[in-house]
Design an enzyme around this catalytic site. Structure first.
Site, short mmCIF file in Angstrom:
data_model
loop_
_atom_site.label_atom_id
_atom_site.label_comp_id
_atom_site.label_asym_id
_atom_site.label_seq_id
_atom_site.Cartn_x
_atom_site.Cartn_y
_atom_site.Cartn_z
N HIS A 150 71.78 -6.34 31.87
CA HIS A 150 70.80 -7.38 30.96
C HIS A 150 70.43 -8.55 31.80
O HIS A 150 70.95 -9.42 32.23
CB HIS A 150 71.50 -7.87 29.59
N HIS B 113 74.53 3.66 23.49
CA HIS B 113 75.66 2.65 23.14
C HIS B 113 76.41 3.29 21.95
O HIS B 113 76.03 3.10 20.96
CB HIS B 113 75.23 1.40 23.00
N ASP C 146 77.18 -3.40 32.97
CA ASP C 146 76.80 -3.94 31.67
C ASP C 146 76.67 -5.67 31.67
O ASP C 146 77.08 -6.47 30.97
CB ASP C 146 77.79 -3.60 30.54
#
Lengths: 426, 310
Positions: free
Chosen positions: A65, A184, A310
């Site tokens: 991210h 997810h 992640d």
């Protein structure tokens, strides 16, 4: 065969660390790896001395991210890619939960443009497009447009699609385009994203726990859809033994399922949340020792294909709250290789599985550049000092996100150099 | 003795000796509360902020009364009147309060761990007046004091904690403290109101109250929140009270002289029958009185520890 313009001398391959080798690179591609000194470096070639360092393919992180556009106080593409380079990643895939969401070509193009301007030599950035418009789980995103703009996968990461009919249609539509879908896995009814496992620790701390079955139930649905439709599904950040068992069974039946797990699930357990440590708050949450062992075994036997960080950076003040209020996520790009290398050094994971999960499988699943050090492969590689030690401090991290439960820990293993397409990045 | 703790976050911080010391101190303050003039100057010049970010009648009033009887200045702040509703972070709110130099902050907060969170950031004493589902140490101490007054001590006694254990800070703190003091604890309630990992607490768990109540010396009823039904954890209050309301008929199955406690506020007819709440076996109002005694003891111990060290 064109003449080498870059030669890395006296490095060692992880598989045979006792033998020195020389890597020859021409025009960003691998010419070959040869016993050290067996071939002279051509005149004019740049020569890099790498004695004492391991030569590894650069890592590929299919799940980060980078927060840009929209949340630049947490991370930017520039700082995120700097962190990626420091961690040894030659390619990263950034998730679509930006603001605005990456659900149309201009957003994808902006991301790529920012990456090209801040990191022209790499790491390579591959955006993940939203699976549904606004990640709202209602209308399919324009996947062909996103693919054409440069998206390498689609995902509703963070806001999984609970509507199985819609998810099925999304898989079918994406499969026409040949683009994999990442899910997810989380049953939103069972699992508020509380960031702590439902178990001994949550019972004691008085926190609502997230049960591992919320992940496993959705993983089971996805495996069944993959099998029924015969379309690929990639399961993100798998955290539990129960999910591993479901994936293993699905793969045994030939379902086109792939999966990743993250370093934090391999090195930490729910006890890391003791003391209401918000830096250990992550979704899915850190689980138990039993889950950790199951994940290690699954990486070893290939049930879990890939490692991914992640990487979820947050500002310090956002994590400096009571546990319930803190956002989920761990900043992971810069510690990933060190902590997994330590697992290998302790014999908990083989070096072969480590390289397969960090370098080979992620690139294969998503069709990204893959370096096996064969003639013509992209010269994406790192020089890694497996013995150098470093301490995880806010100052040491290039990411804006200092939110890691490893703060204060001393780790072993430092990436001394990253090359992408034969160019020195950092 | 020098009191070893800066903050009271949970009873798990306390040794058995610490807990007994608090109960002894509470006993000495009890006498003050029976005088015609219920005020002593021992905390004169000390200031305590009562920061209640969640509604509370008895705990807040109890701390206020306790502080004033010791001549401390008490200042109340509620969430609705605070900058928290303007979006100020908890960290900034409590740093602001600390800058006014109180000697202690008593905090109630709806999030588990909030007391520890502020204690790690403040130099003054922090007393947890309840944090989320996590802990309510002053309640557990006043419950232990109430039972000690009744029995002379809790060692060897069996206490049944009844009801919504999963969402109860009262239950968590009482399970720990009662066992620390040598009592046997058992739990009873529907499985939907037990923590999933309740086995790790190593106490007997029942779902049948008629079975659970056999031979117990005290029943501690927990308040049922209506939101549990809305969350799908219960069919309805009527069915809950059929199965789990403590009443006279069930009391008859317990040990002789069994007493009943409730941290309040009670829902008459839900978790405790109205006649039982008013019966001599009910210690509910004794708990409230004990609350003042115990909180006087705690304010004294935690607000004067520095002087006593010197």
């Amino acid at each position: 065969m064109s003449q080498a313009d870059l030669v890395v001398r006296r490095a060692a391959l992880a598989q045979a660390p006792q033998d020195y080798v020389d890597l020859f690179v021409a025009k960003g591609r691998v010419l070959g790896v040869f016993p050290s000194g067996s071939q002279p470096a051509p005149e004019g070639a740049k020569v890099v001395e790498a004695e004492g360092l391991l030569l590894l393919p650069s890592l590929t992180d299919v799940h980060v991210h980078l927060r840009e556009p929209g949340q630049e106080w947490k991370e930017t593409i520039a700082t995120g890619l700097a962190a990626a380079a420091k961690g040894g990643f030659g390619s990263v895939m950034c998730m679509a939960n930006t603001d605005p969401v990456n659900d149309q070509a201009p957003i994808t193009e902006t991301m790529l443009d920012k990456a090209a301007r801040s990191h022209p030599r790499g790491p390579r950035l591959y955006p993940v497009g939203a699976l549904t418009v606004g990640l709202e789980g209602k209308i399919l995103a324009p996947m062909e447009e996103l693919k054409t703009a440069g998206c390498k996968a689609f995902s509703n990461d963070g806001r999984p699609v609970s509507d199985s009919e819609l998810f099925r249609r999304a898989l079918e539509y994406a499969s026409d385009l040949g683009v994999p879908v990442i899910d997810h896995c989380e049953d939103p009814w069972l699992a508020p994203a509380t960031g702590v496992n439902e178990g001994v620790v949550s019972a004691r701390l008085g926190l609502r726990g997230n049960p591992d079955i919320s992940e496993a139930i959705q993983a089971a649905r996805d495996c069944l859809l993959a099998e029924y439709l015969n379309v690929p599904v990639h399961l993100a950040h798998i955290s539990s033994r129960r999910s591993v068992e479901i994936i293993r069974a699905a793969k045994a039946k030939g379902a086109p399922v792939t999966a990743e797990t993250c370093p934090h699930y391999l090195i930490l357990t729910e006890e890391a949340c003791e003391g209401y440590n918000t830096n250990a708050k992550v979704n899915p949450p850190l689980r138990t020792g039993e889950d950790r062992q199951a994940l290690l075994a699954a990486l070893e036997d290939g049930t879990i294909d890939a490692l991914a960080t992640d990487h979820a950076p947050h500002a310090a003040h956002e994590k400096e709250t009571p546990f319930d209020e803190a956002p989920n996520g761990i900043s992971g790009l810069e510690t990933a290789l060190s902590v997994t290398w330590e697992l290998a050094a302790r014999g908990e994971l083989s070096v072969e599985a480590l390289i397969r999960a960090w370098c080979q499988r992620p690139a294969e699943i998503f069709g990204l550049p893959l370096n096996r050090f064969q003639l013509g492969d992209p010269a994406d590689f790192i020089l890694f000092d497996p013995n150098a030690r470093w301490k995880v401090t806010p100052q040491a991290l290039l990411s804006k996100g200092k939110n890691t439960p490893l703060l204060g820990r001393e780790l072993t293993g430092v990436v001394k150099a990253l090359y992408v397409a034969g160019k020195h990045v950092s | 003795m020098t009191w070893p703790h800066k903050d009271l976050l949970d009873v798990t911080q306390l040794s058995r000796a610490d807990a007994l010391e608090i109960l002894r101190a509470a006993k000495s303050f009890q006498e003050i509360n029976s005088r015609p003039v219920k005020k002593v100057p021992i905390l004169k010049g000390k200031s305590v902020i009562l920061f209640f970010a969640e509604p509370s009648t008895r705990t807040k009033t109890s701390f206020d009364v306790a502080g004033k009887r010791l001549s401390a200045d008490t200042f109340s702040l509620a969430k609705s009147g605070s900058s928290l509703v303007k979006g100020e972070s908890l960290k900034d709110t409590v740093l602001t309060l600390q800058a006014m130099k109180p000697d202690g902050i008593v905090m109630r907060h709806n999030m588990s761990g909030a007391a520890q969170f502020i204690a790690e950031r403040l130099d003054c004493a922090v007393i947890n007046a309840g944090d989320g589902w996590h802990a309510h140490p002053t309640q557990a101490l006043l419950d232990a004091f109430t039972l000690t007054e009744r029995w002379g001590g809790v060692e060897g006694k069996t206490v049944l904690i009844l009801g919504d254990v999963a969402h109860s800070r009262v239950a968590r703190s009482n399970v720990h403290l009662l066992r620390l003091l040598g009592a046997n604890v058992r739990l009873c309630g529907p499985r939907t109101l037990m923590p999933h990992a309740v086995k790790s607490w190593n106490v007997p768990v029942f779902n049948d109250l008629d079975e659970a109540v056999r031979g117990v010396d005290a029943v501690m009823c927990l308040r049922l929140q209506l939101e549990r039904q809305q969350a799908g954890l219960l069919p309805d209050v009527r069915e809950y009270s059929r199965r789990y309301c403590m009443n006279m008929a069930r009391l008859a199955k317990a040990a002789r002289n069994c007493v009943v406690l409730h941290p309040g506020p009670i829902n008459r007819g839900w978790e405790i029958a109205s006649d039982l709440a008013d019966a001599p076996e009910s210690l509910i109002l004794d708990q409230v009185s004990s609350g003042v005694d115990v909180r006087m003891a705690l304010l004294h111990l935690y607000l004067t520890r520095k002087e006593r060290k010197e």
